[in-house]
Design a protein around this motif. Structure first.
Motif, mmCIF file in Angstrom:
data_model
loop_
_atom_site.group_PDB
_atom_site.id
_atom_site.type_symbol
_atom_site.label_atom_id
_atom_site.label_comp_id
_atom_site.label_asym_id
_atom_site.label_seq_id
_atom_site.Cartn_x
_atom_site.Cartn_y
_atom_site.Cartn_z
ATOM 1 N N VAL A 160 44.073 31.543 -15.957
ATOM 2 C CA VAL A 160 43.895 30.524 -14.730
ATOM 3 C C VAL A 160 44.307 29.400 -14.301
ATOM 4 C CG1 VAL A 160 42.018 29.170 -13.702
ATOM 5 C CG2 VAL A 160 41.778 31.340 -15.462
ATOM 6 N N GLN A 161 45.358 29.053 -13.322
ATOM 7 C CA GLN A 161 45.749 28.609 -13.421
ATOM 8 C C GLN A 161 45.956 26.973 -12.771
ATOM 9 O OE1 GLN A 161 49.181 29.070 -10.135
ATOM 10 N NE2 GLN A 161 50.937 27.912 -11.061
ATOM 11 N N ARG A 162 45.823 25.746 -13.690
ATOM 12 C CA ARG A 162 45.575 24.879 -12.451
ATOM 13 C C ARG A 162 45.980 24.435 -11.019
ATOM 14 N NH1 ARG A 162 46.562 19.409 -12.708
ATOM 15 N NH2 ARG A 162 44.609 18.201 -13.038
ATOM 16 N N PRO A 163 45.159 24.253 -10.573
ATOM 17 C CA PRO A 163 46.064 23.828 -9.362
ATOM 18 C C PRO A 163 46.501 22.019 -9.772
ATOM 19 C CG PRO A 163 43.196 22.824 -9.225
ATOM 20 C CD PRO A 163 43.950 23.532 -10.506
ATOM 21 N N PHE A 164 47.661 21.725 -8.575
ATOM 22 C CA PHE A 164 47.887 20.034 -8.479
ATOM 23 C C PHE A 164 47.412 19.399 -7.427
ATOM 24 C CE2 PHE A 164 50.862 17.021 -5.966
ATOM 25 C CZ PHE A 164 51.369 16.713 -7.926
ATOM 26 N N ILE A 165 46.480 18.632 -8.258
ATOM 27 C CA ILE A 165 45.201 17.699 -7.533
ATOM 28 C C ILE A 165 45.953 16.101 -6.915
ATOM 29 C CG2 ILE A 165 43.618 16.742 -7.404
ATOM 30 C CD1 ILE A 165 42.827 18.606 -9.583
ATOM 31 N N ILE A 166 45.389 16.592 -5.886
ATOM 32 C CA ILE A 166 46.245 15.245 -5.100
ATOM 33 C C ILE A 166 45.518 14.588 -4.255
ATOM 34 C CG2 ILE A 166 47.731 14.247 -2.811
ATOM 35 C CD1 ILE A 166 49.353 17.073 -3.135
ATOM 36 N N GLY A 167 45.756 12.590 -4.496
ATOM 37 C CA GLY A 167 44.657 11.778 -4.362
ATOM 38 C C GLY A 167 45.127 10.981 -2.416
ATOM 39 N N ILE A 168 44.533 10.655 -1.580
ATOM 40 C CA ILE A 168 45.005 10.057 -0.508
ATOM 41 C C ILE A 168 43.728 9.380 -0.232
ATOM 42 C CG2 ILE A 168 45.538 10.529 1.736
ATOM 43 C CD1 ILE A 168 46.783 13.239 1.623
ATOM 44 N N ALA A 169 44.160 7.962 -0.242
ATOM 45 C CA ALA A 169 43.342 6.956 -0.173
ATOM 46 C C ALA A 169 43.695 5.844 1.010
ATOM 47 C CB ALA A 169 42.880 6.283 -1.141
ATOM 48 N N GLY A 170 43.057 5.276 1.264
ATOM 49 C CA GLY A 170 43.837 4.333 2.616
ATOM 50 C C GLY A 170 42.072 3.847 3.072
ATOM 51 N N GLY A 171 42.036 3.051 3.997
ATOM 52 C CA GLY A 171 40.916 1.638 4.227
ATOM 53 C C GLY A 171 40.555 2.635 5.987
ATOM 54 N N ALA A 181 39.080 23.520 -10.365
ATOM 55 C CA ALA A 181 40.743 23.454 -11.249
ATOM 56 C C ALA A 181 40.237 24.975 -12.262
ATOM 57 C CB ALA A 181 40.578 22.314 -12.179
ATOM 58 N N ASN A 182 39.311 25.187 -12.049
ATOM 59 C CA ASN A 182 38.471 26.599 -13.168
ATOM 60 C C ASN A 182 38.579 27.670 -12.194
ATOM 61 O OD1 ASN A 182 37.988 25.630 -16.223
ATOM 62 N ND2 ASN A 182 37.083 24.165 -15.448
ATOM 63 N N GLY A 183 39.825 28.062 -10.909
ATOM 64 C CA GLY A 183 39.765 29.016 -10.339
ATOM 65 C C GLY A 183 37.905 29.192 -9.594
ATOM 66 N N ALA A 184 36.854 28.657 -9.547
ATOM 67 C CA ALA A 184 36.371 28.814 -8.759
ATOM 68 C C ALA A 184 35.735 28.023 -7.348
ATOM 69 C CB ALA A 184 34.851 28.281 -10.295
ATOM 70 N N SER A 185 34.965 28.697 -6.561
ATOM 71 C CA SER A 185 34.611 28.596 -4.846
ATOM 72 C C SER A 185 33.157 27.097 -5.733
ATOM 73 C CB SER A 185 34.120 29.252 -3.990
ATOM 74 O OG SER A 185 33.041 30.317 -4.586
ATOM 75 N N VAL A 186 33.058 26.409 -4.463
ATOM 76 C CA VAL A 186 32.432 25.301 -4.320
ATOM 77 C C VAL A 186 31.611 25.180 -2.905
ATOM 78 C CG1 VAL A 186 32.962 23.997 -6.647
ATOM 79 C CG2 VAL A 186 34.288 23.824 -4.171
ATOM 80 N N PRO A 187 30.251 25.157 -3.207
ATOM 81 C CA PRO A 187 29.701 24.825 -1.890
ATOM 82 C C PRO A 187 29.821 23.043 -1.551
ATOM 83 C CG PRO A 187 28.128 24.951 -3.389
ATOM 84 C CD PRO A 187 29.911 24.820 -4.393
ATOM 85 N N VAL A 188 30.426 23.032 -0.538
ATOM 86 C CA VAL A 188 30.364 21.465 -0.103
ATOM 87 C C VAL A 188 29.579 21.017 0.711
ATOM 88 C CG1 VAL A 188 31.907 19.697 0.759
ATOM 89 C CG2 VAL A 188 33.241 21.480 -1.333
ATOM 90 N N PRO A 189 28.999 20.271 0.407
ATOM 91 C CA PRO A 189 27.840 19.545 1.698
ATOM 92 C C PRO A 189 28.879 19.025 2.962
ATOM 93 C CG PRO A 189 27.990 18.330 -0.308
ATOM 94 C CD PRO A 189 28.596 19.079 -0.660
#
Length: 288
Positions: free
Chosen positions: A81-92, A157-165
């Motif tokens: 299971v290849q771990r994804p590259f996770i990017i956080g983008i913050a700002g006002g 990150a573990n390769g599963a899909s998620v239900p986002v509100p």
């Protein structure tokens, strides 16, 4: 009925443990009569200090079926299971985070990038009256469901899909709908306070802060909220003065210190974007 048994082996990616340590290998082993009768399983405990040491219900060097415990596993039976590259983008608010995300998606292709928006994780206010929902400070960290967001990122990150509100801006509340986000090579988490929660912050491989002047952000927010979110100009200005600006000064601006990259003027800063995109291409797409 008994299709197989999963042996889960945890491997460390780096010398330092992270908040999102993964189940990295799945080994599918057909069950033997002993396992079918007794329900025995091989679960390898996760030890942050090194290679797994304990296998409950199994004796070294073989299990009750006579199979080697860990030694002798055929590589052909392993799925990584290849771990994804996770990017956080913050700002006002209205700083240009979406523009940066769109450029990243154009670079990688939408099939290689999944987007998680912090706004999707506003707490569900249930049947609270509309006036009460309007008065909530949506720029305060307490307005967000951090536990659900962290759970969803761990699953991706573990390769599963998620239900986002799906958030309803006009109703100031979650809607009854969800959108399915699939795992991808790159995951972008976009939101004003994505650097605030420590557990979330530690998941990011790259942290970007989009830094834009307050007057530009206010003008953009006014145009957006009136055109897209059913707000009146008076409401937008009042909300900005009462909650948005104080929260920015208290929570968002100080989070800039956690950034790996700061982009002045957001999507309008083409030279900075080109440097950033080249680095992301090198980190995530260099091996084709």
């Amino acid at each position: 009925e008994h299709l197989g048994q999963f042996r889960m082996v945890f491997l460390r990616r780096t010398l330092e443990p992270r908040a999102d340590d993964l189940i990295t290998w799945f080994v599918v082993v057909p069950p033997c009569p002993f396992e079918i009768e007794h329900g025995g399983g091989a679960f390898v405990e996760h030890h942050r200090t090194g290679w797994p040491q304990t296998v409950p219900d199994y004796k070294h060097p073989t299990d009750p079926c006579g199979r080697p415990r860990l030694a002798g596993l055929r590589l052909g039976s392993l799925t990584m299971v290849q771990r994804p590259f996770i990017i956080g983008i913050a700002g006002g608010s209205s700083s240009g985070k979406t523009t940066v995300t769109e450029r990243l998606a154009a670079l990688t292709g939408p099939e290689h990038l999944s987007l998680i928006e912090l706004d999707s994780y506003y707490l569900d206010l249930g049947d609270a009256p509309i006036e009460e929902r309007r008065s909530v400070n949506y720029d305060h960290p307490d307005a967000f469901d951090w536990a659900l967001l962290n759970d969803h990122l761990a699953a991706l990150a573990n390769g599963a899909s998620v239900p986002v509100p799906v958030y309803d801006y006009a109703a100031h509340n979650r809607s009854d709908r969800v959108r399915t986000v699939e795992p991808a090579r790159i995951i972008v988490v976009d939101g004003i306070l994505v650097f605030w929660d420590r557990a979330l912050r530690e998941r990011f491989d790259l942290k970007i802060f989009v830094d834009t002047a307050a007057d530009i952000r206010l003008i953009r927010r006014l145009r957006r909220d009136v055109a897209e979110r059913g707000r009146t100009p008076e409401f937008v200005v009042e909300q900005y003065l009462e909650t948005v600006r104080p929260a920015h000064e208290r929570f968002i601006e100080p989070s800039k210190r956690y950034a790996d990259v700061i982009i002045p003027e957001g999507g309008l800063n083409r030279p900075a974007l080109e440097v950033l995109l080249a680095r992301v291409r090198e980190l995530t797409l260099g091996d084709g």
